[in-house]
Design an enzyme around this catalytic site. Structure first.
Site, PDB file in Angstrom:
ATOM      1  N   ASP A  38       3.476 -44.393  27.891  1.00 52.81           N
ATOM      2  CA  ASP A  38       3.244 -44.210  26.449  1.00 52.81           C
ATOM      3  C   ASP A  38       3.391 -45.531  25.697  1.00 52.81           C
ATOM      4  OD1 ASP A  38       2.670 -42.764  24.171  1.00 52.81           O
ATOM      5  OD2 ASP A  38       4.753 -42.129  23.838  1.00 52.81           O
ATOM      6  N   ARG A  42       0.518 -48.353  19.947  1.00 56.28           N
ATOM      7  CA  ARG A  42       1.444 -49.218  19.195  1.00 56.28           C
ATOM      8  C   ARG A  42       1.369 -50.659  19.680  1.00 56.28           C
ATOM      9  NH1 ARG A  42       6.281 -45.148  20.001  1.00 56.28           N
ATOM     10  NH2 ARG A  42       4.659 -44.153  21.270  1.00 56.28           N
ATOM     11  N   HIS A  55      -5.212 -49.463  25.557  1.00 54.77           N
ATOM     12  CA  HIS A  55      -5.500 -48.648  26.748  1.00 54.77           C
ATOM     13  C   HIS A  55      -5.981 -49.538  27.900  1.00 54.77           C
ATOM     14  CE1 HIS A  55      -4.700 -45.145  24.445  1.00 54.77           C
ATOM     15  NE2 HIS A  55      -5.808 -45.156  23.735  1.00 54.77           N
ATOM     16  N   LEU A 149       1.435 -45.022  50.000  1.00 53.81           N
ATOM     17  CA  LEU A 149       1.883 -44.517  48.693  1.00 53.81           C
ATOM     18  C   LEU A 149       1.000 -43.344  48.306  1.00 53.81           C
ATOM     19  CD1 LEU A 149       3.515 -44.849  45.999  1.00 53.81           C
ATOM     20  CD2 LEU A 149       1.586 -46.209  45.173  1.00 53.81           C
TER      21      LEU A 149
HETATM   22  C1  IPE Z   1       2.158 -38.315  26.438  1.00 55.35           C
HETATM   23  O1  IPE Z   1       1.966 -39.242  25.429  1.00 55.35           O
HETATM   24  C2  IPE Z   1       0.922 -38.211  27.270  1.00 55.35           C
HETATM   25  C3  IPE Z   1       0.598 -39.388  28.051  1.00 55.35           C
HETATM   26  C4  IPE Z   1       1.330 -40.467  28.163  1.00 55.35           C
HETATM   27  C5  IPE Z   1      -0.643 -39.326  28.771  1.00 55.35           C
HETATM   28  P1  IPE Z   1       1.534 -38.795  23.950  1.00 55.35           P
HETATM   29  O2  IPE Z   1       1.463 -40.025  23.146  1.00 55.35           O
HETATM   30  O3  IPE Z   1       0.309 -37.951  24.038  1.00 55.35           O
HETATM   31  O4  IPE Z   1       2.758 -37.868  23.549  1.00 55.35           O
HETATM   32  P2  IPE Z   1       3.272 -37.394  22.130  1.00 55.35           P
HETATM   33  O5  IPE Z   1       2.078 -36.875  21.378  1.00 55.35           O
HETATM   34  O6  IPE Z   1       3.859 -38.605  21.446  1.00 55.35           O
HETATM   35  O7  IPE Z   1       4.297 -36.365  22.434  1.00 55.35           O
HETATM   36  C1  IPE Z   2      -0.426 -43.584  25.905  1.00 55.56           C
HETATM   37  O1  IPE Z   2      -0.463 -44.380  24.764  1.00 55.56           O
HETATM   38  C2  IPE Z   2      -1.811 -43.305  26.441  1.00 55.56           C
HETATM   39  C3  IPE Z   2      -2.268 -41.934  26.194  1.00 55.56           C
HETATM   40  C4  IPE Z   2      -1.546 -40.978  25.724  1.00 55.56           C
HETATM   41  C5  IPE Z   2      -3.644 -41.649  26.518  1.00 55.56           C
HETATM   42  P1  IPE Z   2      -0.716 -43.786  23.319  1.00 55.56           P
HETATM   43  O2  IPE Z   2      -2.188 -43.816  23.064  1.00 55.56           O
HETATM   44  O3  IPE Z   2      -0.086 -42.459  23.172  1.00 55.56           O
HETATM   45  O4  IPE Z   2       0.005 -44.864  22.433  1.00 55.56           O
HETATM   46  P2  IPE Z   2       0.932 -44.610  21.162  1.00 55.56           P
HETATM   47  O5  IPE Z   2       1.961 -43.624  21.555  1.00 55.56           O
HETATM   48  O6  IPE Z   2       0.035 -44.103  20.083  1.00 55.56           O
HETATM   49  O7  IPE Z   2       1.514 -45.957  20.860  1.00 55.56           O
HETATM   50 MG    MG Z   3       1.761 -41.866  22.567  1.00 56.02          MG
END
Ligand code: IPE
Ligand code: IPE
Ligand code: MG
Length: 260
Positions: A38, A42, A55, A149
């Site tokens: 995650d 940000r 990403h 793995l």
């Molecule tokens: C969780 O992250 C899903 C993945 C990392 C793929 P999100 O960014 O979707 O989670 P929430 O919405 O903050 O709970």
């Molecule tokens: C995790 O990063 C990737 C996915 C959930 C696809 P985010 O896209 O959720 O990044 P933040 O949480 O908004 O920073």
């Molecule tokens: Mg996120």
């Protein structure tokens, strides 16, 4: 919460011998590490970049993490790449993410295969375009003999949907006369989950500072150790991974029993 510290380099020969590189942490190494990747958005925002840049950088962190897992002798690695709830994001971000997935599947499979990585995917793959579904099946097929793995990528994955689907499948088996309801014990039920045949995660790491599971492996996480890091996924590297393994090695897992 600060990122946990780099561990004192340590330990011994027996387990270390299956590690190709001078190793890094105390035993026991978790057999199965799962990661909620995650913080890509940000990471990009903090640099004034579009989310897709985060990403893209996140895909590099996946590469590094696979290498770290192999180097540390972790046998199973599961990564949460896209949740069933992530379909709620704006269409443009979905297009970016599925585009990156397409490219990842085309560019990485040969390298993963060469490194002895067996790929599996969990989640509702029917929601992806047919060409992606075909590439997922191909990647699983072409790497199925690998043993170094086991890499599971959760895509369009949600634990509640997985558990509900398992309940439906078990109910259908009962209806068809193939399963006695009294025989539907925990081990049997697990056989209906997407993760059938996979050991439960010993350690779940979430990056980005959020402290929740976001519908990830809810059944399987029953006794996982949880580590939440204040590092954004694109910045995650081998020292974070190694430090998390060391932190895991310091924890006492009791599974409801008592220490000696
Ligand atoms: C969780 O992250 C899903 C993945 C990392 C793929 P999100 O960014 O979707 O989670 P929430 O919405 O903050 O709970
Ligand atoms: C995790 O990063 C990737 C996915 C959930 C696809 P985010 O896209 O959720 O990044 P933040 O949480 O908004 O920073
Ligand atoms: Mg996120």
């Amino acid at each position: 919460m600060p990122v946990i510290a780099q561990p004192a380099v340590a330990v011994t020969d027996a387990v270390e011998s299956r590690r190709p590189v001078a190793a890094s942490v105390s035993t026991p190494v978790p057999a199965h590490v799962a990661i909620i990747m995650d913080g890509n958005g940000r990471w990009a925002a903090s640099r004034g970049l579009p989310r897709v840049a985060g990403h893209r950088e996140g895909a590099q962190a996946v590469r590094r993490t696979v290498e770290s897992a192999i180097r540390n002798g972790v046998g199973w690695l599961t990564i949460y790449a896209f949740s069933s709830e992530n379909w709620r994001r704006p269409h443009s971000e979905i297009v970016d993410l599925t585009g990156l997935l397409r490219r990842y599947l085309k560019s990485e499979i040969r390298e993963l295969d060469k490194n002895g990585v067996r790929l599996r995917f969990i989640g509702d793959r029917q929601r992806f375009d047919p060409d992606i579904q075909a590439d997922l099946a191909k990647a699983e097929r072409e790497t199925q003999g690998n043993k170094r793995l086991n890499l599971t990528i959760a895509l369009s994955y949600g634990a509640r949907a997985e558990i509900a689907a398992a309940a439906r499948a078990a109910a259908a088996a009962v209806k068809a006369g193939q399963l006695d309801p009294a025989a539907l014990v925990e081990d049997v039920f697990e056989g209906f989950l997407h993760t059938a045949g996979t050991p439960d995660p010993d350690l779940i790491i979430r990056t980005s500072g959020e402290k929740r599971l976001s519908n990830f492996l809810l059944w399987q996480a029953a006794y996982a150790e949880l580590i939440f890091l204040d590092v954004l996924w694109p910045d995650f590297n081998d020292s974070h991974f190694t430090a998390a393994l060391a932190e895991f090695g310091r924890r006492e897992r009791r599974f409801g029993a008592r220490s000696a």
